[in-house]
Design a protein around this motif. Structure first.
Motif, mmCIF file in Angstrom:
data_model
loop_
_atom_site.group_PDB
_atom_site.id
_atom_site.type_symbol
_atom_site.label_atom_id
_atom_site.label_comp_id
_atom_site.label_asym_id
_atom_site.label_seq_id
_atom_site.Cartn_x
_atom_site.Cartn_y
_atom_site.Cartn_z
ATOM 1 N N ASP A 39 0.818 -1.215 0.000
ATOM 2 C CA ASP A 39 0.000 0.000 0.000
ATOM 3 C C ASP A 39 0.857 1.272 0.000
ATOM 4 O O ASP A 39 0.458 2.297 0.533
ATOM 5 C CB ASP A 39 -0.956 -0.004 1.186
ATOM 6 N N ALA A 40 2.011 1.218 -0.621
ATOM 7 C CA ALA A 40 2.925 2.368 -0.650
ATOM 8 C C ALA A 40 2.269 3.602 -1.245
ATOM 9 O O ALA A 40 2.629 4.727 -0.891
ATOM 10 C CB ALA A 40 4.188 2.007 -1.416
ATOM 11 N N GLY A 99 6.273 -1.060 9.017
ATOM 12 C CA GLY A 99 5.945 -1.880 7.853
ATOM 13 C C GLY A 99 6.170 -3.363 8.058
ATOM 14 O O GLY A 99 6.178 -4.132 7.105
ATOM 15 N N ASN A 100 6.333 -3.774 9.311
ATOM 16 C CA ASN A 100 6.613 -5.186 9.578
ATOM 17 C C ASN A 100 5.460 -6.110 9.219
ATOM 18 O O ASN A 100 5.667 -7.294 9.015
ATOM 19 C CB ASN A 100 6.986 -5.382 11.052
ATOM 20 N N GLY A 101 4.260 -5.576 9.137
ATOM 21 C CA GLY A 101 3.107 -6.383 8.764
ATOM 22 C C GLY A 101 2.887 -6.456 7.264
ATOM 23 O O GLY A 101 1.917 -7.042 6.802
ATOM 24 N N GLY A 102 3.769 -5.828 6.488
ATOM 25 C CA GLY A 102 3.646 -5.852 5.039
ATOM 26 C C GLY A 102 2.888 -4.674 4.464
ATOM 27 O O GLY A 102 2.638 -4.616 3.271
ATOM 28 N N GLU A 144 12.870 0.662 5.222
ATOM 29 C CA GLU A 144 14.172 0.055 4.923
ATOM 30 C C GLU A 144 14.942 -0.309 6.175
ATOM 31 O O GLU A 144 15.713 -1.271 6.178
ATOM 32 C CB GLU A 144 15.006 1.011 4.066
ATOM 33 N N ASN A 145 14.743 0.442 7.253
ATOM 34 C CA ASN A 145 15.459 0.198 8.498
ATOM 35 C C ASN A 145 14.651 -0.625 9.503
ATOM 36 O O ASN A 145 15.058 -0.762 10.657
ATOM 37 C CB ASN A 145 15.894 1.529 9.115
#
Length: 53
Positions: free
Chosen positions: A3-4, A25-28, A20-21
């Motif tokens: 969903d970017a 966003g760990n859930g995708g 990136e770090n």
């Protein structure tokens, strides 16, 4: 992230850095149009820690 396209233009660079770090966003997904929860903020703080607590 799938969903970017939900991230506002002004935030793209910062969100990209955080993804990136491993800060978010760990859930995708980043859920750019959603309110952030206290639990999500806590997870980001833990993910940002340079050392394990």
């Amino acid at each position: 992230m799938s969903d970017a396209d939900t991230v506002s233009d002004w935030a793209e660079e910062n969100v990209a850095w955080a993804v990136e770090n491993g800060v978010l966003g760990n859930g995708g997904y980043v859920a750019g149009h959603s309110n952030i929860t206290r639990a999500e903020v806590a997870a980001m703080a833990v993910n940002y820690q340079p050392e394990a607590l």
